[in-house]
Write a protein that holds these residues in place. Structure first.
Motif, PDB file in Angstrom:
ATOM      1  N   ARG A   1      -5.169  -5.362  -4.665  1.00 24.54           N
ATOM      2  CA  ARG A   1      -4.277  -4.618  -5.553  1.00 24.54           C
ATOM      3  C   ARG A   1      -3.722  -5.573  -6.609  1.00 24.54           C
ATOM      4  O   ARG A   1      -3.260  -6.673  -6.283  1.00 24.54           O
ATOM      5  CB  ARG A   1      -3.102  -3.991  -4.788  1.00 24.54           C
ATOM      6  CG  ARG A   1      -3.491  -2.891  -3.797  1.00 24.54           C
ATOM      7  CD  ARG A   1      -3.946  -1.632  -4.521  1.00 24.54           C
ATOM      8  NE  ARG A   1      -4.175  -0.523  -3.603  1.00 24.54           N
ATOM      9  CZ  ARG A   1      -5.340  -0.246  -3.027  1.00 24.54           C
ATOM     10  NH1 ARG A   1      -6.387  -1.047  -3.255  1.00 24.54           N
ATOM     11  NH2 ARG A   1      -5.471   0.778  -2.210  1.00 24.54           N
ATOM     12  N   ARG A   2      -3.758  -5.149  -7.863  1.00 25.22           N
ATOM     13  CA  ARG A   2      -3.257  -5.960  -8.966  1.00 25.22           C
ATOM     14  C   ARG A   2      -1.834  -5.544  -9.311  1.00 25.22           C
ATOM     15  O   ARG A   2      -1.558  -4.351  -9.504  1.00 25.22           O
ATOM     16  CB  ARG A   2      -4.150  -5.815 -10.185  1.00 25.22           C
ATOM     17  CG  ARG A   2      -3.726  -6.705 -11.371  1.00 25.22           C
ATOM     18  CD  ARG A   2      -4.604  -6.422 -12.579  1.00 25.22           C
ATOM     19  NE  ARG A   2      -5.985  -6.799 -12.329  1.00 25.22           N
ATOM     20  CZ  ARG A   2      -6.465  -8.025 -12.506  1.00 25.22           C
ATOM     21  NH1 ARG A   2      -5.671  -8.982 -12.963  1.00 25.22           N
ATOM     22  NH2 ARG A   2      -7.727  -8.296 -12.262  1.00 25.22           N
ATOM     23  N   ALA A   3      -0.920  -6.507  -9.362  1.00 18.80           N
ATOM     24  CA  ALA A   3       0.480  -6.220  -9.674  1.00 18.80           C
ATOM     25  C   ALA A   3       0.624  -5.793 -11.131  1.00 18.80           C
ATOM     26  O   ALA A   3       0.183  -6.497 -12.035  1.00 18.80           O
ATOM     27  CB  ALA A   3       1.351  -7.432  -9.385  1.00 18.80           C
TER      28      ALA A   3
ATOM     29  N   LEU B   1       0.802  -1.221   0.000  1.00 18.92           N
ATOM     30  CA  LEU B   1       0.000   0.000   0.000  1.00 18.92           C
ATOM     31  C   LEU B   1       0.839   1.276   0.000  1.00 18.92           C
ATOM     32  O   LEU B   1       0.370   2.315  -0.475  1.00 18.92           O
ATOM     33  CB  LEU B   1      -0.934   0.019   1.215  1.00 18.92           C
ATOM     34  CG  LEU B   1      -2.022  -1.049   1.258  1.00 18.92           C
ATOM     35  CD1 LEU B   1      -2.883  -0.862   2.505  1.00 18.92           C
ATOM     36  CD2 LEU B   1      -2.889  -1.008   0.002  1.00 18.92           C
ATOM     37  N   VAL B   2       2.050   1.208   0.530  1.00 18.29           N
ATOM     38  CA  VAL B   2       2.845   2.431   0.705  1.00 18.29           C
ATOM     39  C   VAL B   2       4.171   2.347  -0.045  1.00 18.29           C
ATOM     40  O   VAL B   2       4.393   3.046  -1.030  1.00 18.29           O
ATOM     41  CB  VAL B   2       3.099   2.715   2.206  1.00 18.29           C
ATOM     42  CG1 VAL B   2       3.893   4.015   2.379  1.00 18.29           C
ATOM     43  CG2 VAL B   2       1.788   2.784   2.970  1.00 18.29           C
TER      44      VAL B   2
ATOM     45  N   LYS C   1      -5.561  -0.765  -8.294  1.00 19.23           N
ATOM     46  CA  LYS C   1      -6.660  -1.437  -7.623  1.00 19.23           C
ATOM     47  C   LYS C   1      -7.071  -2.685  -8.399  1.00 19.23           C
ATOM     48  O   LYS C   1      -6.886  -2.767  -9.614  1.00 19.23           O
ATOM     49  CB  LYS C   1      -7.845  -0.488  -7.447  1.00 19.23           C
ATOM     50  CG  LYS C   1      -7.615   0.533  -6.329  1.00 19.23           C
ATOM     51  CD  LYS C   1      -8.920   1.093  -5.825  1.00 19.23           C
ATOM     52  CE  LYS C   1      -8.720   1.885  -4.553  1.00 19.23           C
ATOM     53  NZ  LYS C   1     -10.014   2.331  -3.980  1.00 19.23           N
ATOM     54  N   GLY C   2      -7.666  -3.639  -7.675  1.00 18.17           N
ATOM     55  CA  GLY C   2      -7.980  -4.933  -8.266  1.00 18.17           C
ATOM     56  C   GLY C   2      -9.176  -4.897  -9.195  1.00 18.17           C
ATOM     57  O   GLY C   2      -9.805  -3.866  -9.433  1.00 18.17           O
TER      58      GLY C   2
ATOM     59  N   VAL D   1      -3.348 -10.684  -8.211  1.00 21.90           N
ATOM     60  CA  VAL D   1      -4.072  -9.802  -7.303  1.00 21.90           C
ATOM     61  C   VAL D   1      -3.660 -10.122  -5.871  1.00 21.90           C
ATOM     62  O   VAL D   1      -3.789 -11.262  -5.425  1.00 21.90           O
ATOM     63  CB  VAL D   1      -5.597  -9.941  -7.461  1.00 21.90           C
ATOM     64  CG1 VAL D   1      -6.331  -9.152  -6.372  1.00 21.90           C
ATOM     65  CG2 VAL D   1      -6.022  -9.454  -8.841  1.00 21.90           C
ATOM     66  N   VAL D   2      -3.147  -9.111  -5.186  1.00 21.43           N
ATOM     67  CA  VAL D   2      -2.771  -9.246  -3.783  1.00 21.43           C
ATOM     68  C   VAL D   2      -3.950  -8.782  -2.933  1.00 21.43           C
ATOM     69  O   VAL D   2      -4.444  -7.663  -3.104  1.00 21.43           O
ATOM     70  CB  VAL D   2      -1.513  -8.425  -3.462  1.00 21.43           C
ATOM     71  CG1 VAL D   2      -1.164  -8.524  -1.987  1.00 21.43           C
ATOM     72  CG2 VAL D   2      -0.337  -8.903  -4.322  1.00 21.43           C
TER      73      VAL D   2
END
Length: 447
Positions: free
Chosen positions: A328-330, A63-64, A72-73, A346-347
């Motif tokens: 979150r999508r890489a 996230l940071v 975003k996923g 996707v994480v």
């Protein structure tokens, strides 16, 4: 799936079992995966490769520290179906542009000025209640926070439309999992399906209300110093100097009006429920209100004088975070400890799971506001608790929500205590937000 090393991956008895388990009980599934497989778990959901991470350091990195490696996923595209390209759903430079133009509405001094409105709507709610009556507190909190959002952000009294807005929003929430299914591409081609028609009708009802607010303000030409006036007049002076189109204003208005009030209402509902189940905490909460306020109405200046009230609200957000999952999508191959995640993975991070991790919260199922004493907070990693997300996508309304939560609890708690109505089972319903399933029937008792 992952090279050179593959994270632990559960085995299921038959194809599609993981999807079925997620549909049936996502909170239970994610909790079991974290318990049984640790900080990193790989799984496949429909056609999507997922990795669930369950450690504050890993969550901070995604996230940071390395946020530019992600977007975003896939669920983001689904939410856009009714929120459009608002702050919650937009990406990249467009998101940064919109945030720059909206940020002034959420500066600390302006939020402080919203306090009187928050208290006024809470008092209006408290005055409407009658001793001994049974209320759906989830509905009452939705109505209250919708009124606050409408007045503070758009200088409009939408409380009378709360039932219509609430019904439409609830319809959208329940239909979301149908429309956003693995068969969504086919469903989009079948607009006459009952679920698709109801989804469209509910979205249209909300659009009519939001576009009416925009149209009324355009015709009046007034600058009321609220968010809607800012949206109509905003220019991206750090960018290309242009303003927002009507569609962009609708998307931001819809996002802030609906997403903002929904999450705070859920948090307040869960707080009243938890207080009703823990009389010793409730007694201390009431004692603080009596000592700090001496019978007068709370104000924004009182928020710092009510530390235990904030601790109660913090603990409710820990146990029942309205935003219960983030994806979150890489964008590129990403190194996660010993594992290399291919681009497109996707994480997934779950606030609900992380907030109940016994490594950071001893006896994690217990409601204990004492966890939020400063010395205890300092001992925990920051991302052991992230009810408002983190990094550049940190919720723009976080401070608004904290102030509203404390002031509403104070204004209502001065006058009433709430008791859970007998005969009901209280359980979370993980839709887009974490609602009490079927509402929350409580009995109003005067203090």
């Amino acid at each position: 799936m992952l090279t050179p090393n593959i994270p632990p991956q559960p085995r299921f008895r038959y194809p599609g079992a993981v999807l079925f388990a997620f549909r049936r009980d996502p909170l239970g599934l994610l909790t079991r995966l974290a318990r049984d497989y640790g900080d990193v778990v790989a799984l496949r959901l429909a056609r999507q490769h997922l990795v669930l991470i369950n450690h504050p350091d890993l969550i901070r990195d995604v996230l940071v520290t390395h946020h530019r490696c992600f977007k975003k996923g896939r669920g983001l595209e689904r939410v856009k179906r009714f929120l459009g390209e608002g702050l919650l759903t937009s990406e990249g430079e467009f998101h940064l542009r919109q945030r720059r133009m909206i940020q002034p509405a959420f500066h600390r001094q302006r939020i402080h000025g919203y306090g009187a409105t928050m208290v006024a709507y809470a008092q209006r709610t408290a005055q409407r209640w009658q001793p001994g009556t049974t209320l759906d507190v989830a509905h009452e909190m939705m109505r209250l926070t919708l009124g606050v959002a409408g007045k503070t952000l758009f200088d409009a009294d939408v409380e009378d439309e709360a039932n219509e807005i609430g019904a439409a929003l609830t319809e959208l929430m329940h239909l979301f999992n149908v429309i956003a299914s693995p068969l969504e591409e086919w469903l989009e081609r079948l607009p006459l399906l009952p679920a698709a028609r109801r989804f469209q009708r509910a979205r249209d009802r909300l659009d009519r209300i939001v576009y009416r607010l925009i149209d009324e303000r355009r015709r009046s030409g007034e600058d009321r110093g609220d968010l809607l006036s800012m949206l109509l007049q905003a220019q991206d002076i750090e960018g290309d100097g242009t303003g927002m189109s009507d569609q962009q204003i609708r998307d931001e208005a819809m996002t802030l009006l609906l997403a903002g009030h929904e999450t705070t209402a859920n948090a307040l509902s869960w707080t009243w429920y938890l207080l009703s189940q823990h009389p010793e905490v409730e007694a201390r909460f009431h004692a603080e209100l009596d000592q700090a306020l001496q019978g007068r109405a709370p104000t924004a200046d009182d928020v710092t004088r009510l530390p235990y009230t904030r601790m109660v609200f913090s603990e409710a957000l820990r146990l029942y975070p309205p935003a219960w999952i983030i994806g979150r999508r890489a964008l590129v191959d990403y190194q996660l400890r010993d594992y290399r995640l291919p681009a497109g993975t996707v994480v997934v991070m779950s606030q609900y799971v992380m907030h109940r991790d016994p490594r950071f919260y001893p006896d994690p199922q217990r409601f204990d506001p004492e966890r939020w004493r400063p010395e205890q907070v300092e001992q925990r990693p920051k991302f052991a608790y992230f009810p408002f997300g983190g990094g550049p996508r940190l919720c723009i309304g976080e401070q608004f929500a904290w102030m509203e939560g404390v002031l509403v609890l104070a204004a209502i708690g001065q006058r009433w205590r709430l008791r859970l109505a007998p005969g009901q089972t209280v359980e979370p319903e993980p839709l887009i937000t974490l609602r009490p399933r079927g509402g929350l029937r409580m009995i109003v008792e005067p203090r």
